[in-house]
Design a protein around this motif. Structure first.
Motif, PDB file in Angstrom:
ATOM      1  N   VAL A 148      43.409  48.732  36.294  1.00  0.00           N
ATOM      2  CA  VAL A 148      42.360  48.379  37.252  1.00  0.00           C
ATOM      3  C   VAL A 148      42.990  47.593  38.394  1.00  0.00           C
ATOM      4  N   LEU A 149      42.631  47.973  39.621  1.00  0.00           N
ATOM      5  CA  LEU A 149      43.023  47.229  40.813  1.00  0.00           C
ATOM      6  C   LEU A 149      41.768  46.663  41.455  1.00  0.00           C
ATOM      7  N   LEU A 150      41.836  45.399  41.871  1.00  0.00           N
ATOM      8  CA  LEU A 150      40.671  44.731  42.446  1.00  0.00           C
ATOM      9  C   LEU A 150      40.966  44.272  43.867  1.00  0.00           C
ATOM     10  N   ALA A 151      40.023  44.547  44.771  1.00  0.00           N
ATOM     11  CA  ALA A 151      40.122  44.009  46.121  1.00  0.00           C
ATOM     12  C   ALA A 151      40.024  42.483  46.058  1.00  0.00           C
ATOM     13  N   PRO A 152      40.491  41.790  47.088  1.00  0.00           N
ATOM     14  CA  PRO A 152      40.555  40.325  47.028  1.00  0.00           C
ATOM     15  C   PRO A 152      39.242  39.629  46.722  1.00  0.00           C
ATOM     16  N   ARG A 153      38.106  40.201  47.123  1.00  0.00           N
ATOM     17  CA  ARG A 153      36.833  39.502  46.937  1.00  0.00           C
ATOM     18  C   ARG A 153      36.094  39.870  45.648  1.00  0.00           C
ATOM     19  N   CYS A 154      36.689  40.685  44.796  1.00  0.00           N
ATOM     20  CA  CYS A 154      36.043  41.014  43.517  1.00  0.00           C
ATOM     21  C   CYS A 154      35.953  39.787  42.613  1.00  0.00           C
ATOM     22  N   ALA A 155      34.981  39.826  41.715  1.00  0.00           N
ATOM     23  CA  ALA A 155      34.809  38.746  40.739  1.00  0.00           C
ATOM     24  C   ALA A 155      36.010  38.678  39.800  1.00  0.00           C
ATOM     25  N   ASP A 156      36.202  37.515  39.221  1.00  0.00           N
ATOM     26  CA  ASP A 156      37.342  37.230  38.360  1.00  0.00           C
ATOM     27  C   ASP A 156      37.171  37.886  36.990  1.00  0.00           C
ATOM     28  N   PRO A 157      38.049  38.811  36.593  1.00  0.00           N
ATOM     29  CA  PRO A 157      37.937  39.430  35.263  1.00  0.00           C
ATOM     30  C   PRO A 157      38.111  38.440  34.109  1.00  0.00           C
ATOM     31  N   LEU A 158      38.730  37.288  34.368  1.00  0.00           N
ATOM     32  CA  LEU A 158      38.938  36.298  33.309  1.00  0.00           C
ATOM     33  C   LEU A 158      37.878  35.207  33.304  1.00  0.00           C
ATOM     34  N   TYR A 159      36.838  35.349  34.122  1.00  0.00           N
ATOM     35  CA  TYR A 159      35.713  34.429  34.005  1.00  0.00           C
ATOM     36  C   TYR A 159      35.011  34.695  32.664  1.00  0.00           C
ATOM     37  N   ARG A 160      34.500  33.654  32.034  1.00  0.00           N
ATOM     38  CA  ARG A 160      33.989  33.746  30.659  1.00  0.00           C
ATOM     39  C   ARG A 160      33.015  34.901  30.470  1.00  0.00           C
ATOM     40  N   ARG A 161      32.077  35.079  31.379  1.00  0.00           N
ATOM     41  CA  ARG A 161      31.079  36.138  31.224  1.00  0.00           C
ATOM     42  C   ARG A 161      31.722  37.526  31.279  1.00  0.00           C
ATOM     43  N   ALA A 162      32.676  37.708  32.200  1.00  0.00           N
ATOM     44  CA  ALA A 162      33.359  38.999  32.294  1.00  0.00           C
ATOM     45  C   ALA A 162      34.155  39.287  31.032  1.00  0.00           C
ATOM     46  N   VAL A 163      34.863  38.277  30.528  1.00  0.00           N
ATOM     47  CA  VAL A 163      35.646  38.439  29.298  1.00  0.00           C
ATOM     48  C   VAL A 163      34.748  38.834  28.133  1.00  0.00           C
ATOM     49  N   LYS A 164      33.596  38.164  28.035  1.00  0.00           N
ATOM     50  CA  LYS A 164      32.672  38.408  26.925  1.00  0.00           C
ATOM     51  C   LYS A 164      32.116  39.837  26.974  1.00  0.00           C
ATOM     52  N   VAL A 165      31.659  40.272  28.150  1.00  0.00           N
ATOM     53  CA  VAL A 165      31.092  41.619  28.283  1.00  0.00           C
ATOM     54  C   VAL A 165      32.160  42.680  28.053  1.00  0.00           C
ATOM     55  N   ALA A 166      33.379  42.404  28.487  1.00  0.00           N
ATOM     56  CA  ALA A 166      34.475  43.360  28.308  1.00  0.00           C
ATOM     57  C   ALA A 166      34.952  43.438  26.865  1.00  0.00           C
ATOM     58  N   MET A 167      34.491  42.523  26.012  1.00  0.00           N
ATOM     59  CA  MET A 167      34.936  42.467  24.616  1.00  0.00           C
ATOM     60  C   MET A 167      36.461  42.445  24.501  1.00  0.00           C
ATOM     61  N   GLY A 168      37.086  41.706  25.426  1.00  0.00           N
ATOM     62  CA  GLY A 168      38.523  41.538  25.354  1.00  0.00           C
ATOM     63  C   GLY A 168      39.336  42.617  26.042  1.00  0.00           C
ATOM     64  N   ALA A 169      38.689  43.628  26.651  1.00  0.00           N
ATOM     65  CA  ALA A 169      39.451  44.690  27.320  1.00  0.00           C
ATOM     66  C   ALA A 169      40.295  44.146  28.467  1.00  0.00           C
ATOM     67  N   VAL A 170      39.890  43.012  29.047  1.00  0.00           N
ATOM     68  CA  VAL A 170      40.662  42.416  30.136  1.00  0.00           C
ATOM     69  C   VAL A 170      42.020  41.900  29.645  1.00  0.00           C
ATOM     70  N   PHE A 171      42.186  41.772  28.334  1.00  0.00           N
ATOM     71  CA  PHE A 171      43.461  41.309  27.786  1.00  0.00           C
ATOM     72  C   PHE A 171      44.447  42.453  27.562  1.00  0.00           C
ATOM     73  N   THR A 172      43.933  43.658  27.442  1.00  0.00           N
ATOM     74  CA  THR A 172      44.794  44.800  27.118  1.00  0.00           C
ATOM     75  C   THR A 172      44.943  45.784  28.279  1.00  0.00           C
ATOM     76  N   MET A 173      43.974  45.836  29.174  1.00  0.00           N
ATOM     77  CA  MET A 173      44.029  46.749  30.322  1.00  0.00           C
ATOM     78  C   MET A 173      44.857  46.118  31.435  1.00  0.00           C
ATOM     79  N   PRO A 174      45.960  46.726  31.866  1.00  0.00           N
ATOM     80  CA  PRO A 174      46.725  46.169  32.975  1.00  0.00           C
ATOM     81  C   PRO A 174      45.860  46.081  34.240  1.00  0.00           C
ATOM     82  N   TRP A 175      45.943  44.955  34.956  1.00  0.00           N
ATOM     83  CA  TRP A 175      45.167  44.803  36.181  1.00  0.00           C
ATOM     84  C   TRP A 175      45.842  43.798  37.101  1.00  0.00           C
ATOM     85  N   THR A 176      45.477  43.899  38.365  1.00  0.00           N
ATOM     86  CA  THR A 176      45.915  42.903  39.340  1.00  0.00           C
ATOM     87  C   THR A 176      45.020  43.012  40.566  1.00  0.00           C
TER      88      THR A 176
END
Length: 267
Positions: A148-176
């Motif tokens: 996943v690639l995010l434009a500069p103004r996208c929400a933070d994937p490591l914010y608690r709510r995003a992490v919770k909804v992703a069920m941890g996918a933000v830890f395994t999916m490469p992103w920047t």
């Protein structure tokens, strides 16, 4: 082994990482300043640690100690043990999943590192809702996308709510994050990807048609409100639409991502 530390005072300074979790702006400032993020719930805490993130500390009710005992055995970080009522005073909400962890952020990789070996990637422009970002990561991971690639103004994937909804996918999916917005899509074309933008543009074709024959796919999605900017819509190589019932022109961006990922993964 994590040191178990009973806490009886909600003002204890050692709990600073966990305060006022409902205050989004405060949390964004605090987490950025201190280089941390929070994981909530047994499964997500476990996946964060298993994903290689270094714990700063844990906060949990006593009944969760046994279930996370193997995780606590892997670190020397302190584990603050307190009642659920006290945890609610500290965090500002009922921690019904019983366990929280504060973990250290890592430096973001370069775009080239994230794209290395990737065949299918998601590219997000100004998706600002943390729930949507988390759901997009979860769908992308589940349906076979590689990064996943995010434009500069996208929400933070490591914010608690995003992490919770992703069920941890933000830890395994490469992103920047993309370092530059204006020419981000032409740069992906130069890197060998076909950019396909989900949009209601007049020349958009059904997504099945847009991704047909594509080798390396960059699926481009826009913000919750106005969708893609005119710059990104026009600089994408192809424009695609999800055909739907007359009178309904669009889906929530997270739902649209799931549909498009399903189609894209089977091209």
């Amino acid at each position: 082994m994590a040191a178990l530390t009973p806490i009886s005072d909600p003002a204890d300074p050692r709990l600073a990482d966990y305060r006022d979790l409902r205050d989004v702006e405060l949390r964004k400032h605090l987490e950025s300043e201190h280089g941390l993020f929070l994981a909530e719930g047994e499964k997500v805490v476990r996946r964060a640690v298993e994903g290689g993130f270094t714990p700063r500390s844990f906060l949990m009710a006593e009944r969760w100690l046994e279930g996370l005992g193997d995780v606590l055995a892997t670190t020397d970080a302190p584990c603050f043990v307190l009642s659920e009522a006290l945890a609610e005073q500290v965090t500002g909400f009922h921690v019904h999943r019983g366990a929280l962890a504060s973990l250290e952020r890592r430096p973001l990789p370069s775009v080239a590192e994230v794209l290395e070996g990737a065949r299918s990637v998601l590219v997000l422009e100004d998706v600002v809702d943390h729930t949507n970002v988390g759901a997009i990561f979860r769908s992308g991971a589940a349906l076979g996308f590689d990064a996943v690639l995010l434009a500069p103004r996208c929400a933070d994937p490591l914010y608690r709510r995003a992490v919770k909804v992703a069920m941890g996918a933000v830890f395994t999916m490469p992103w920047t994050r993309l370092p530059e917005w204006y020419d981000a899509l032409p740069a992906l074309t130069d890197a060998g990807f076909t950019t396909v933008a989900l949009t209601l543009a007049d020349d958009a074709v059904p997504v099945e048609e847009a991704v047909a024959g594509v080798d390396r796919l960059a699926l481009v999605l826009g913000s919750e409100g106005h969708g893609l900017s005119s710059r990104w819509e026009q600089s994408a190589e192809r424009r695609a639409i999800i055909p739907m019932r007359e009178g309904i022109d669009s889906l929530n961006v997270a739902a649209a991502t799931a549909v498009a990922c399903y189609v894209g993964a089977r091209r």
